[in-house]
Scaffold this motif. Structure first.
Motif, short mmCIF file in Angstrom:
data_model
loop_
_atom_site.label_atom_id
_atom_site.label_comp_id
_atom_site.label_asym_id
_atom_site.label_seq_id
_atom_site.Cartn_x
_atom_site.Cartn_y
_atom_site.Cartn_z
N PRO A 134 52.72 27.20 32.35
CA PRO A 134 53.00 28.59 31.94
C PRO A 134 51.81 29.23 31.23
CG PRO A 134 54.85 27.16 31.39
CD PRO A 134 53.74 26.28 31.88
N GLU A 135 51.09 28.43 30.43
CA GLU A 135 49.93 28.97 29.73
C GLU A 135 48.85 29.41 30.72
OE1 GLU A 135 51.26 25.98 29.10
OE2 GLU A 135 52.08 26.15 27.07
N TRP A 136 48.62 28.57 31.75
CA TRP A 136 47.61 28.92 32.73
C TRP A 136 48.04 30.15 33.53
CZ3 TRP A 136 42.69 28.14 33.69
CH2 TRP A 136 42.18 28.56 34.91
N GLU A 137 49.29 30.20 33.91
CA GLU A 137 49.79 31.34 34.67
C GLU A 137 49.60 32.62 33.85
OE1 GLU A 137 50.77 31.51 37.80
OE2 GLU A 137 50.50 29.36 38.07
N ALA A 138 49.85 32.56 32.54
CA ALA A 138 49.67 33.73 31.67
C ALA A 138 48.20 34.13 31.63
CB ALA A 138 50.19 33.44 30.27
N GLU A 139 47.30 33.14 31.51
CA GLU A 139 45.86 33.44 31.50
C GLU A 139 45.42 34.05 32.83
OE1 GLU A 139 43.36 33.29 29.22
OE2 GLU A 139 44.92 32.87 27.74
N TRP A 140 45.90 33.47 33.94
CA TRP A 140 45.53 33.97 35.26
C TRP A 140 46.04 35.40 35.44
CZ3 TRP A 140 42.21 33.40 38.89
CH2 TRP A 140 42.42 33.94 40.16
N GLN A 141 47.27 35.65 35.04
CA GLN A 141 47.83 37.00 35.16
C GLN A 141 47.05 38.00 34.30
OE1 GLN A 141 50.18 37.88 37.45
NE2 GLN A 141 49.50 39.91 36.87
N ALA A 142 46.67 37.59 33.09
CA ALA A 142 45.88 38.47 32.22
C ALA A 142 44.55 38.80 32.88
CB ALA A 142 45.68 37.82 30.85
N TRP A 143 43.90 37.79 33.49
CA TRP A 143 42.63 38.03 34.17
C TRP A 143 42.83 38.98 35.35
CZ3 TRP A 143 40.41 37.46 38.95
CH2 TRP A 143 39.03 37.64 39.00
N MET A 144 43.89 38.75 36.13
CA MET A 144 44.16 39.62 37.28
C MET A 144 44.41 41.06 36.83
SD MET A 144 43.73 38.01 40.06
CE MET A 144 44.48 39.12 41.23
N ASN A 145 45.13 41.22 35.72
CA ASN A 145 45.38 42.56 35.21
C ASN A 145 44.07 43.25 34.84
OD1 ASN A 145 48.13 42.28 35.56
ND2 ASN A 145 48.52 41.69 33.45
#
Length: 162
Positions: A134-145
């Motif tokens: 979940p932490e990585w998914e949150a980081e990846w989503q933040a980067w994509m945003n």
């Protein structure tokens, strides 16, 4: 993820050891033998690269770690870019692991780069999948945003050459 005891020191060590690992101007026999978690097939792949038509192109490669995230106290994932005289390879992912003494770059990380230059390691390591915590998914989503902010303004994703 959970951080190591000294995350800044660990991140610095990972960046330094990765830079030394990919520096083709330093002969392999002058590098520490613990830069990789496993060197199976890497030296043979490097020898193939040295005699390949892509040798000069590989020599021009500049690696930059763009982001680094600890997924566990003994594991870090990083996003990096390889820039050569003729192309840029962005959004590549690598893994570093802590063996209890030093941070090491995984064999899969270096072998994927050698394979990109048509000098694969044997046996071929598994492909590096994106982490799914979940932490990585949150980081990846933040980067994509953040990346999508650029798309709205100029139609080009960051780190591309469009």
């Amino acid at each position: 993820g959970e951080q190591p005891a000294n995350p800044d020191g660990a991140a610095t060590e990972i960046r330094q050891r990765h830079a030394l690992l990919v520096d083709l101007s330093v002969p392999s026999n002058l590098k520490p033998n613990d830069l990789l978690d496993d060197d199976t097939g890497v030296f043979d792949a490097r020898a193939t690269l040295d005699t390949s038509p892509f040798s000069d192109l590989a020599s021009s490669a500049v690696f930059s770690i763009d982001e680094l995230v600890f997924t566990r106290p003994d594991e870090a994932w990083f996003r990096y870019t390889i820039t050569t005289t003729s192309a840029t390879y962005a959004d590549r992912f690598g893994i570093a692991v802590f063996n209890g003494e030093v941070w090491q770059i995984t064999r899969a990380t270096v072998c994927q780069d050698l394979a990109l230059a048509l000098a694969p390691c044997a046996p071929d390591p598994p492909t590096i999948p994106l982490p799914s915590t979940p932490e990585w998914e949150a980081e990846w989503q933040a980067w994509m945003n953040r990346a999508n902010l650029y798309m709205v303004n100029d139609g080009c994703p960051p780190l591309s050459q469009c």
